[in-house]
Motif scaffolding. Structure first.
Motif, PDB file in Angstrom:
ATOM      1  N   MET A   1       0.803  -1.011  -0.041  1.00 51.51           N
ATOM      2  CA  MET A   1      -0.026   0.131  -0.054  1.00 51.51           C
ATOM      3  C   MET A   1       0.800   1.043   0.020  1.00 51.51           C
ATOM      4  O   MET A   1       1.937   1.262   0.689  1.00 51.51           O
ATOM      5  CB  MET A   1      -0.921  -0.170   1.094  1.00 51.51           C
ATOM      6  N   THR A   2       0.262   2.465  -0.789  1.00 50.77           N
ATOM      7  CA  THR A   2       1.136   3.717  -0.774  1.00 50.77           C
ATOM      8  C   THR A   2       1.137   4.293   0.511  1.00 50.77           C
ATOM      9  O   THR A   2       0.381   4.667   1.184  1.00 50.77           O
ATOM     10  CB  THR A   2       0.785   4.461  -1.989  1.00 50.77           C
ATOM     11  N   GLN A   3       2.368   4.907   1.011  1.00 50.51           N
ATOM     12  CA  GLN A   3       2.487   5.487   2.084  1.00 50.51           C
ATOM     13  C   GLN A   3       1.884   7.000   1.788  1.00 50.51           C
ATOM     14  O   GLN A   3       2.173   7.551   0.586  1.00 50.51           O
ATOM     15  CB  GLN A   3       3.798   5.677   2.560  1.00 50.51           C
ATOM     16  N   PRO A   4       1.628   7.799   2.983  1.00 53.27           N
ATOM     17  CA  PRO A   4       1.078   9.144   2.483  1.00 53.27           C
ATOM     18  C   PRO A   4       2.252  10.249   1.861  1.00 53.27           C
ATOM     19  O   PRO A   4       1.883  10.923   1.091  1.00 53.27           O
ATOM     20  CB  PRO A   4       0.749   9.720   3.901  1.00 53.27           C
ATOM     21  N   ASN A   5       3.342   9.875   2.447  1.00 54.27           N
ATOM     22  CA  ASN A   5       4.716  10.727   1.853  1.00 54.27           C
ATOM     23  C   ASN A   5       5.119  10.344   0.429  1.00 54.27           C
ATOM     24  O   ASN A   5       5.958  10.979  -0.160  1.00 54.27           O
ATOM     25  CB  ASN A   5       5.682  10.825   2.932  1.00 54.27           C
ATOM     26  N   GLY A   6       4.485   9.174  -0.261  1.00 52.33           N
ATOM     27  CA  GLY A   6       4.899   8.933  -1.466  1.00 52.33           C
ATOM     28  C   GLY A   6       5.865   7.767  -1.392  1.00 52.33           C
ATOM     29  O   GLY A   6       6.270   7.197  -2.554  1.00 52.33           O
ATOM     30  N   ASP A   7       6.522   7.245  -0.466  1.00 49.50           N
ATOM     31  CA  ASP A   7       7.295   6.246  -0.379  1.00 49.50           C
ATOM     32  C   ASP A   7       6.506   5.023  -0.282  1.00 49.50           C
ATOM     33  O   ASP A   7       5.793   4.675   0.442  1.00 49.50           O
ATOM     34  CB  ASP A   7       8.190   6.464   0.559  1.00 49.50           C
ATOM     35  N   TYR A   8       7.004   4.138  -1.269  1.00 48.59           N
ATOM     36  CA  TYR A   8       6.588   2.929  -1.167  1.00 48.59           C
ATOM     37  C   TYR A   8       7.220   1.777  -0.735  1.00 48.59           C
ATOM     38  O   TYR A   8       8.692   1.600  -1.056  1.00 48.59           O
ATOM     39  CB  TYR A   8       6.045   2.446  -2.744  1.00 48.59           C
ATOM     40  N   LYS A   9       6.814   1.092   0.401  1.00 47.78           N
ATOM     41  CA  LYS A   9       7.522  -0.159   0.799  1.00 47.78           C
ATOM     42  C   LYS A   9       6.780  -1.339   0.514  1.00 47.78           C
ATOM     43  O   LYS A   9       5.837  -1.570   0.947  1.00 47.78           O
ATOM     44  CB  LYS A   9       7.456   0.181   2.402  1.00 47.78           C
ATOM     45  N   PRO A  10       7.420  -2.205  -0.162  1.00 45.21           N
ATOM     46  CA  PRO A  10       6.744  -3.489  -0.483  1.00 45.21           C
ATOM     47  C   PRO A  10       6.712  -4.311   0.838  1.00 45.21           C
ATOM     48  O   PRO A  10       7.564  -4.509   1.665  1.00 45.21           O
ATOM     49  CB  PRO A  10       7.672  -4.126  -1.549  1.00 45.21           C
ATOM     50  N   SER A  11       5.620  -5.230   0.608  1.00 39.67           N
ATOM     51  CA  SER A  11       5.449  -5.881   1.854  1.00 39.67           C
ATOM     52  C   SER A  11       6.535  -7.197   1.737  1.00 39.67           C
ATOM     53  O   SER A  11       7.061  -7.444   0.539  1.00 39.67           O
ATOM     54  CB  SER A  11       4.224  -6.677   1.909  1.00 39.67           C
ATOM     55  N   LYS A  12       6.735  -8.048   2.930  1.00 37.80           N
ATOM     56  CA  LYS A  12       7.586  -9.203   2.952  1.00 37.80           C
ATOM     57  C   LYS A  12       7.308 -10.019   1.843  1.00 37.80           C
ATOM     58  O   LYS A  12       8.010 -10.669   1.008  1.00 37.80           O
ATOM     59  CB  LYS A  12       7.527  -9.748   4.243  1.00 37.80           C
ATOM     60  N   ARG A  13       5.766 -10.233   1.727  1.00 36.34           N
ATOM     61  CA  ARG A  13       5.491 -11.217   0.490  1.00 36.34           C
ATOM     62  C   ARG A  13       5.973 -10.870  -0.861  1.00 36.34           C
ATOM     63  O   ARG A  13       6.338 -11.638  -1.525  1.00 36.34           O
ATOM     64  CB  ARG A  13       4.118 -11.321   0.683  1.00 36.34           C
ATOM     65  N   GLU A  14       5.618  -9.525  -0.989  1.00 37.89           N
ATOM     66  CA  GLU A  14       6.242  -9.016  -2.475  1.00 37.89           C
ATOM     67  C   GLU A  14       7.600  -9.109  -2.527  1.00 37.89           C
ATOM     68  O   GLU A  14       7.893  -9.258  -3.918  1.00 37.89           O
ATOM     69  CB  GLU A  14       5.890  -7.562  -2.698  1.00 37.89           C
ATOM     70  N   MET A  15       8.305  -9.036  -1.610  1.00 32.70           N
ATOM     71  CA  MET A  15       9.783  -9.101  -1.751  1.00 32.70           C
ATOM     72  C   MET A  15      10.530 -10.301  -1.968  1.00 32.70           C
ATOM     73  O   MET A  15      11.368 -10.590  -2.651  1.00 32.70           O
ATOM     74  CB  MET A  15      10.499  -8.398  -0.407  1.00 32.70           C
ATOM     75  N   LEU A  16       9.715 -11.367  -1.099  1.00 34.37           N
ATOM     76  CA  LEU A  16      10.077 -12.777  -1.355  1.00 34.37           C
ATOM     77  C   LEU A  16       9.554 -13.662  -2.548  1.00 34.37           C
ATOM     78  O   LEU A  16       9.804 -14.687  -3.048  1.00 34.37           O
ATOM     79  CB  LEU A  16       9.741 -13.770  -0.094  1.00 34.37           C
ATOM     80  N   ARG A  17       8.591 -12.781  -3.632  1.00 34.22           N
ATOM     81  CA  ARG A  17       8.045 -13.369  -4.763  1.00 34.22           C
ATOM     82  C   ARG A  17       8.875 -13.942  -5.505  1.00 34.22           C
ATOM     83  O   ARG A  17       8.970 -15.313  -6.185  1.00 34.22           O
ATOM     84  CB  ARG A  17       7.043 -12.472  -5.433  1.00 34.22           C
ATOM     85  N   PRO A  18      10.132 -13.382  -6.033  1.00 32.49           N
ATOM     86  CA  PRO A  18      10.972 -13.694  -6.871  1.00 32.49           C
ATOM     87  C   PRO A  18      11.754 -14.919  -6.409  1.00 32.49           C
ATOM     88  O   PRO A  18      12.093 -15.919  -6.991  1.00 32.49           O
ATOM     89  CB  PRO A  18      12.119 -12.798  -7.009  1.00 32.49           C
ATOM     90  N   VAL A  19      11.925 -15.094  -5.054  1.00 31.85           N
ATOM     91  CA  VAL A  19      12.526 -16.236  -4.356  1.00 31.85           C
ATOM     92  C   VAL A  19      11.812 -17.402  -4.620  1.00 31.85           C
ATOM     93  O   VAL A  19      12.268 -18.647  -4.675  1.00 31.85           O
ATOM     94  CB  VAL A  19      12.759 -16.011  -2.824  1.00 31.85           C
ATOM     95  N   GLU A  20      10.353 -17.331  -4.495  1.00 26.21           N
ATOM     96  CA  GLU A  20       9.548 -18.470  -4.707  1.00 26.21           C
ATOM     97  C   GLU A  20       9.699 -18.900  -6.095  1.00 26.21           C
ATOM     98  O   GLU A  20       9.508 -20.235  -6.515  1.00 26.21           O
ATOM     99  CB  GLU A  20       8.058 -17.969  -4.388  1.00 26.21           C
ATOM    100  N   TYR A  21       9.575 -17.920  -7.091  1.00 28.29           N
ATOM    101  CA  TYR A  21       9.932 -18.633  -8.583  1.00 28.29           C
ATOM    102  C   TYR A  21      11.314 -19.241  -8.620  1.00 28.29           C
ATOM    103  O   TYR A  21      11.219 -20.255  -9.299  1.00 28.29           O
ATOM    104  CB  TYR A  21       9.850 -17.271  -9.705  1.00 28.29           C
ATOM    105  N   VAL A  22      12.199 -18.720  -8.340  1.00 28.74           N
ATOM    106  CA  VAL A  22      13.532 -19.404  -8.355  1.00 28.74           C
ATOM    107  C   VAL A  22      13.480 -20.606  -7.615  1.00 28.74           C
ATOM    108  O   VAL A  22      13.903 -21.654  -8.119  1.00 28.74           O
ATOM    109  CB  VAL A  22      14.928 -18.621  -7.988  1.00 28.74           C
ATOM    110  N   GLY A  23      12.829 -20.556  -6.363  1.00 23.54           N
ATOM    111  CA  GLY A  23      13.018 -21.925  -5.792  1.00 23.54           C
ATOM    112  C   GLY A  23      12.074 -23.168  -6.329  1.00 23.54           C
ATOM    113  O   GLY A  23      12.364 -24.336  -6.279  1.00 23.54           O
TER     114      GLY A  23
END
Length: 115
Positions: A1-23
């Motif tokens: 979800m987008t932060q009010p100041n415009g900085d986007y922080k991906p969730s842990k699940r979004e960050m680990l999605r490439p690891v799932e594909y490679v795994g």
């Protein structure tokens, strides 16, 4: 979800999605390599088969992930990011801007209408 100041922080699940594909691709490659090694007893053939399956499965998973349609929240974030910072946010959208400025939004030249 987008932060009010415009900085986007991906969730842990979004960050680990490439690891799932490679795994997943690695698991398929190891399985294929072991089966090939047991059947032929040739290391070179087993490594070639494992490498080929790894690449094919990884590319296939990546293509399938691109084919998934984003849900409503993801679509809203995409459209929010596409909007320029200075545009109006009313429900009428670009048509209201065109009425205010006299510029046709479909006109590539950007000149006022009627001239």
């Amino acid at each position: 979800m987008t932060q009010p100041n415009g900085d986007y922080k991906p969730s842990k699940r979004e960050m680990l999605r490439p690891v799932e594909y490679v795994g997943g691709a690695a698991i398929a490659a190891i399985f294929t390599g072991v089966i090939t090694l047991v059947a032929t007893r040739e290391w070179n053939l087993a490594l070639i088969a494992a490498g080929g399956v790894f690449i094919i499965v990884l590319v296939g998973l990546a293509l399938f992930s691109m084919a998934v349609k984003p849900d409503a929240m993801e679509s809203a974030e995409i459209h929010e990011a596409d909007r320029a910072p200075g545009t109006s946010t009313d429900a009428a959208g670009p048509a209201s801007d065109a009425r205010e400025t006299g510029v046709d939004p479909d006109d590539d030249r950007g000149s006022p209408r009627g001239h």
